[in-house]
Design an enzyme around this catalytic site. Structure first.
Site, PDB file in Angstrom:
ATOM      1  CG  ASN A 184      51.883 -17.196  26.550  1.00 56.52           C
ATOM      2  OD1 ASN A 184      51.835 -17.938  25.066  1.00 56.52           O
ATOM      3  ND2 ASN A 184      51.709 -16.139  25.799  1.00 56.52           N
ATOM      4  CE  LYS A 227      55.814 -15.364  26.265  1.00 54.00           C
ATOM      5  NZ  LYS A 227      56.129 -14.508  27.175  1.00 54.00           N
ATOM      6  CG  HIS A 245      51.108 -11.640  26.358  1.00 52.93           C
ATOM      7  ND1 HIS A 245      52.330 -11.236  26.068  1.00 52.93           N
ATOM      8  CD2 HIS A 245      50.873 -13.101  27.594  1.00 52.93           C
ATOM      9  CE1 HIS A 245      52.979 -11.664  27.193  1.00 52.93           C
ATOM     10  NE2 HIS A 245      52.431 -12.175  27.437  1.00 52.93           N
ATOM     11  CD  GLU A 258      55.181 -11.481  24.177  1.00 59.39           C
ATOM     12  OE1 GLU A 258      55.217 -12.655  24.186  1.00 59.39           O
ATOM     13  OE2 GLU A 258      56.162 -11.748  25.386  1.00 59.39           O
ATOM     14  CD  GLU A 260      51.387 -11.925  31.440  1.00 58.18           C
ATOM     15  OE1 GLU A 260      52.097 -13.233  32.432  1.00 58.18           O
ATOM     16  OE2 GLU A 260      51.622 -11.693  30.602  1.00 58.18           O
ATOM     17  N   GLY A 298      59.936 -12.222  30.875  1.00 61.02           N
ATOM     18  CA  GLY A 298      60.956 -12.772  30.449  1.00 61.02           C
ATOM     19  C   GLY A 298      62.395 -11.975  30.812  1.00 61.02           C
ATOM     20  CB  SER A 338      60.442 -13.793  35.862  1.00 61.20           C
ATOM     21  OG  SER A 338      60.569 -12.828  34.464  1.00 61.20           O
TER      22      SER A 338
HETATM   23  C1  PEP Z   1      54.589 -14.355  29.606  1.00 57.25           C
HETATM   24  O1  PEP Z   1      54.846 -14.371  28.567  1.00 57.25           O
HETATM   25  O2  PEP Z   1      53.248 -14.306  29.845  1.00 57.25           O
HETATM   26  C2  PEP Z   1      55.479 -14.715  30.980  1.00 57.25           C
HETATM   27  C3  PEP Z   1      55.320 -14.603  31.764  1.00 57.25           C
HETATM   28  O3  PEP Z   1      56.181 -15.158  30.265  1.00 57.25           O
HETATM   29  P1  PEP Z   1      57.731 -15.522  31.260  1.00 57.25           P
HETATM   30  O4  PEP Z   1      57.527 -16.655  32.592  1.00 57.25           O
HETATM   31  O5  PEP Z   1      58.528 -15.472  30.564  1.00 57.25           O
HETATM   32  O6  PEP Z   1      58.444 -13.966  32.002  1.00 57.25           O
END
Ligand code: PEP
Length: 247
Positions: free
Chosen positions: A9, A11, A92, A94, A162, A168, A207
Site C-alpha cells: 500500500n 498510501k 484502512h 487511516e 492491522e 508505521g 511494520s
Molecule cells: C499499512 O498502512 O497498511 C501498513 C501496514 O503500514 P506499515 O507497513 O508502514 O506499518
C-alpha cells in the site's frame, strides 16, 4: 490450500516516476504459482501501473460504496476495475480515523468492490488502548462482523489484521499475539462463511519488513502481509515477497 498474498500500500506516496519501482519489483522476484503480489498505488497512477504491471496485480486504496453518482472527488469500484485494477483496500485505519468511516461504510464499500468484480481487502485492527485494556478480540470480532458483507467469499474478500499501534511505528505484536488474533479471525470466518471462511486469506499488516517477515509468515493462519512503508521500494518489498514464497 490458500494462495499467498503480498500486498503493498503506497498510501499518498509516489508520482509517475515511482512506477519504475514496479519494473524493479517484477525483475527482482521470481514468479510463484501460489503467491499473488499486489501494489496499491495512488489513484492517479492506477491506469499506468496496470499497463506495466507484468504479473504484479494492481489495486486501489479505497472505493466509494455507491456505484456511481454525485460524489465529487470519489472513485467508484467500476472506475477502479476499468483502470485495470483487481483489488481495493477498504477500511484502512487511516480512513476509519481520517475520514470517519465506520463498519457499515466499509461493508458498503466491500459490497461495491464485489459488484465491480474486485477483491476487497477489508482492514480491521485495535488501538493501543484497546490492546492494553484487554479488548482486542472483542473489538476485532465486532469490526469483522460489521465490515464484512454477507456476499463475501474466499475469492472476492481478503481480511487484513492491522493493529493500529503497529502501523508505521516499527512496533510489531509478538508472534503469540499474531497467532491468537489470526486463529480467532479464522474461527469467526469459518463460523459465518463455512468453506469460504476456511479459504479466505488473512493478512497481517503493521511494520512488516524483510527482517521480521519470515517469522510472521510461519503462523498457519497468516496468508501474507499488507505492507506500507516497506512496499515503496522494490529493494525493500522484494525480500518480503521472497520470504512469503518460502513460507
Ligand atoms: C499499512 O498502512 O497498511 C501498513 C501496514 O503500514 P506499515 O507497513 O508502514 O506499518
Amino acid at each position: 490450500m490458500r494462495r499467498k498474498l503480498a500486498a503493498g500500500n503506497w498510501k499518498m506516496n509516489g508520482l509517475a516516476a515511482s512506477l519504475s519501482e514496479l519494473t524493479a519489483l517484477s525483475d527482482a522476484i521470481s514468479p510463484d504459482a501460489n503467491t499473488d503480489v499486489l501494489i496499491c498505488p495512488p489513484a492517479p497512477l492506477l491506469f499506468r501501473a496496470s499497463d506495466m504491471a507484468n504479473g504484479i496485480q494492481i489495486g486501489a486504496q479505497d472505493c466509494h460504496s455507491n456505484l456511481e453518482g454525485a460524489h465529487t472527488g470519489d472513485l467508484s469500484a467500476s472506475m477502479i476495475a476499468d483502470a485495470g485494477a483487481s483489488f481495493a483496500i477498504v477500511g484502512h485505519s487511516e480512513r476509519r480515523e481520517g475520514h470517519h468511516e465506520d463498519d457499515s461504510d466499509i461493508r458498503g464499500k466491500a459490497r461495491a468492490a464485489h459488484s465491480a468484480g474486485l477483491t476487497a481487502i477489508i482492514c480491521i485492527g485495535e488501538s493501543e488502548e484497546e490492546r492494553t485494556t484487554g479488548k482486542t478480540l472483542d473489538v476485532l470480532g465486532t469490526q469483522l462482523a460489521g465490515s464484512c458483507p454477507d456476499d463475501a467469499t474466499a475469492t472476492n474478500t481478503v481480511i487484513a489484521y492491522e493493529p493500529i499501534w503497529a502501523i508505521g511505528t516499527g512496533k510489531v505484536p509478538t508472534q503469540e499475539q499474531i497467532v491468537e488474533v489470526h486463529d480467532f479471525l479464522r474461527e469467526k470466518l469459518v463460523a459465518r462463511f463455512g468453506d469460504d471462511g476456511s479459504n479466505m486469506r488473512l493478512l497481517y499488516g503493521g511494520s512488516v519488513k524483510a527482517s521480521n517477515a519470515a517469522t510472521i509468515f510461519e503462523a498457519d493462519n497468516v496468508d501474507g502481509a499488507l505492507v506500507g512503508g516497506a512496499s515503496l521500494k522494490a529493494s525493500d518489498f522484494a525480500p518480503i515477497v521472497t520470504a512469503l514464497q518460502a513460507s
